[in-house]
Scaffold this active site. Structure first.
Site, mmCIF file in Angstrom:
data_model
loop_
_atom_site.group_PDB
_atom_site.id
_atom_site.type_symbol
_atom_site.label_atom_id
_atom_site.label_comp_id
_atom_site.label_asym_id
_atom_site.label_seq_id
_atom_site.Cartn_x
_atom_site.Cartn_y
_atom_site.Cartn_z
ATOM 1 N N GLU A 44 0.807 -1.218 0.000
ATOM 2 C CA GLU A 44 0.000 0.000 0.000
ATOM 3 C C GLU A 44 0.842 1.270 0.000
ATOM 4 O OE1 GLU A 44 -0.686 -2.626 1.795
ATOM 5 O OE2 GLU A 44 -2.763 -3.184 1.393
ATOM 6 N N HIS B 94 -11.990 -4.403 8.607
ATOM 7 C CA HIS B 94 -12.518 -4.270 7.245
ATOM 8 C C HIS B 94 -13.861 -3.545 7.224
ATOM 9 C CE1 HIS B 94 -9.516 -7.375 6.529
ATOM 10 N NE2 HIS B 94 -9.724 -7.322 5.228
#
Lengths: 326, 329
Positions: free
Chosen positions: A60, A129
């Site tokens: 990322e 999440h």
């Protein structure tokens, strides 16, 4: 007009922008054959090739850092981070580089990058999440923060985000991926920073965005049967937020309720309530109220997760309480 | 020191002049910071000049460089104006970033200088992205990422090495290994066989050289840059060097070993290059004149910066963003 899902609407927007401008490209994990976690990139790699729909390693920091480097060198990257929670793995690059580069380099450069990081609960995906982190990004000077609630907006707002010369944090909601709605494929890009009145009303202004819009509209319908007329405002863009629209509505109704799926404490509802209290105090018939999640990580178990949700019933209850609070 | 046959002495002489300018700039910057004549962090490049000079000599104006907190030398080597840089580190109007960035953010996009950077290794991820843009736009440029040995222990650095190899990007990684991660010896916090092995583990060919030897840097960087330019993928240059000063100007250096500091003078890239140029027949007076000219340019830049006005208050809210700019509030 065409009926399509929220995911398909975003895919259409990206496809149109990539056809229109060869400098537009996208990068992230699993964008190719799988077309992203919700199919929002499906088919684009076959159409535009692997150099413009780029499958990346699970890196990322470098997904974001390289997008910044590519943005300051003449391209317009769209970054896919899959979950807002993973946006935190790229937070340094977003905050310390993308948001500040133009300012700290004295206006020499723009960073036209779109950072897609979907928010919200979906299917018991638990604490890492499911977060709604939109308020975190609003706090960072330099960033635009967008949270579309409908398929039409996921088309028109994504187009606008891609054409923006400012870095845009683009927060889709995971529970909306499969929702359908009417989309005008030829729609112009939306104007960033404009709210939409989704339901007019006269007694109370209900400000919301993203995945909470549906529940707020349900609540407004229920409230109507109880004689309470709620005006539902969908902010669409959190920074800049449409203060004029909110102020105009609250000036008419005298009541402000903000509902969001993010944690209530320090949530963006606090900013709206504070601004309204500062500037419209004397127009208010009762104190502003906020509804948001408790300050806990998002639990996996269905009944526990449900307790974190702001429900239509809670919205109606809050509205009723505000109507009798003088 | 040895050069390929036919390598013009004049090119080394030009790099030497750039090194003198870097040295004079940072000797002034460090002094000015310690004297409280300017604010913020100042990381002197003193002692490491051969790396920037030798690497940037292999680049054209269109090529990009990204740098890190010790970045003044890279900017000067790529051709940045020392006056605009001096104004910048003094936080004055007319600075290359309008006085808003300061020492850690000197940049000049008109020269392909994508910026020094205050976050270790972040310039490296930016560099691989710049290379991706070059690829996407089908441009004739290469990208150099300068970083220190401390960066090799940050995740984004390792991600970026992998990234460059995966996409075979036109990037030359240049590790300036002065042995220090801020105030900690890098070897004391680094596992495994070291920096070059890490680059090679990603399949990136690496060369390791004495970074205080300008000729060695120029030769190696020239070869590696040519390979990158020829589309052979990323390359890695590991250049050992000496950090003469502290991590930053206000670092008192209590952790430094006097014996190590004593070795710096004989390693001095400027002194070594001067000796080589003398051996090539350049007159001492010419080289003395070079040093005097660099000193004069920096003194004039400093005087100008000291006297220059600060940015107007109206600059505070400019260049934040177009949509949702601070004035909106």
């Amino acid at each position: 007009m065409a009926v399509m899902t929220y995911a398909e609407a975003a895919r259409l927007a990206l496809r149109q922008e990539m056809q229109r401008d060869r400098r537009v490209w996208a990068l992230g994990e699993d964008l190719g054959p799988e077309g992203g976690v919700a199919g929002q990139y499906l088919g684009l790699q076959s159409e535009f090739g692997r150099s413009r729909i780029v499958d990346t390693p699970i890196s990322e920091s470098t997904i974001m850092g390289s997008a910044i480097g590519a943005a300051i060198c003449g391209t317009r990257p769209v970054v896919e981070l899959r979950y807002a929670d993973f946006g935190l793995c790229a937070a340094d690059e977003i905050v310390n580089q993308a948001a500040k580069a133009r300012y700290m380099l004295g206006g020499q450069v723009r960073v036209p990058v779109v950072v897609r990081q979907p928010i919200g609960f979906r299917d018991g995906m638990a604490a890492q999440h499911s977060q709604s982190t939109e308020a975190w990004w609003v706090h960072v000077p330099g960033l635009v923060v967008v949270a579309p609630a409908t398929p039409a907006d996921n088309h028109a707002l994504l187009k606008a985000a891609i054409r923006s010369d400012d870095p845009v944090i683009y927060m889709e909601h995971k529970e909306l991926w499969t929702r359908t709605g009417e989309v005008d494929p030829g729609a112009e890009p939306a104007v960033l920073g404009r709210a939409a009145v989704r339901r007019p009303g006269s007694d109370l202004t209900l400000v919301t965005w993203s995945g909470m819009l549906g529940d707020c509209l349900t609540a407004a319908e229920v409230a109507q049967t109880q004689g309470i007329s709620i005006e539902v405002l969908d902010l669409r863009t959190l920074w800049p937020w449409d203060r004029d629209a909110v102020f105009a509505s609250v000036t008419r109704t005298g009541r402000l309720l903000v509902a969001h799926q993010a944690v209530k404490a320090g949530g963006f509802g606090a900013e709206i309530a504070a601004e309204v209290a500062e500037h419209l105090f004397h127009a208010l018939r009762c104190p502003p109220r906020r509804l948001g999640a408790p300050r806990t990580p998002v639990p996996h178990s269905r009944p526990l997760e449900a307790l974190c949700r702001v429900t239509p019933a809670q919205v109606v209850a809050a509205a009723r309480a505000m109507m009798t609070d003088h | 020191m040895s050069l390929p046959a036919g390598f013009p002495v004049e090119r080394i002489h030009a790099m030497y002049r750039r090194m003198l300018l870097m040295r004079a700039f940072d000797e002034h910057a460090g002094w000015a910071r310690r004297e409280d004549r300017l604010r913020g962090s100042v990381h002197e490049y003193t002692g490491q000049e051969a790396i920037a000079a030798g690497v940037c000599a292999a680049l054209g104006e269109r090529d990009y460089i990204s740098s890190y907190h010790r970045g003044h030398g890279h900017c000067i080597a790529k051709g940045a104006d020392p006056v605009a840089m001096m104004l910048e580190i003094y936080g004055k109007a007319g600075g290359v970033c309008g006085g808003k960035g300061g020492s850690m953010h000197v940049a000049d996009f008109s020269l392909g200088i994508l910026g020094a950077n205050g976050v270790v290794a972040d310039g490296v991820t930016i560099a691989v992205g710049a290379a991706q843009a070059v690829r996407l736009l089908d441009e004739d440029r290469i990208v150099v990422a300068f970083f220190g040995d401390g960066a090799l222990n940050r995740g984004p650095m390792l991600e970026a090495l992998n990234w460059a190899k995966v996409y075979d990007l036109p990037v030359l990684f240049v590790c300036e290994d002065n042995g220090w991660s801020d105030r900690t010896p890098t070897r004391s916090v680094t596992g495994g066989p070291g920096i070059v092995a890490r680059a090679e583990a990603f399949g990136i060919p690496a060369d390791s050289i004495d970074g205080n030897d300008l000729l060695a840097v120029a030769c190696s960087a020239g070869l590696l840059a040519a390979e990158v330019r020829a589309g052979q993928g990323p390359r890695f240059l590991h250049a050992t060097t000496c950090r003469w000063r502290g991590h930053l100007a206000l670092d008192r250096g209590l952790y430094r070993d006097p014996a190590e500091l004593a070795t710096h003078a004989e390693q001095d890239p400027i002194g070594r290059t001067r000796a080589w140029l003398l051996a090539q027949g350049i007159a001492p007076a010419v080289l003395d004149g070079d040093a005097a000219e660099a000193a004069e340019r920096i003194a004039a830049a400093a005087a100008l910066a000291e006297a220059a006005p600060c940015p107007d208050a109206s600059e505070l809210c400019t260049d934040v963003q177009d949509t949702g700019a601070p004035s909106w509030q």
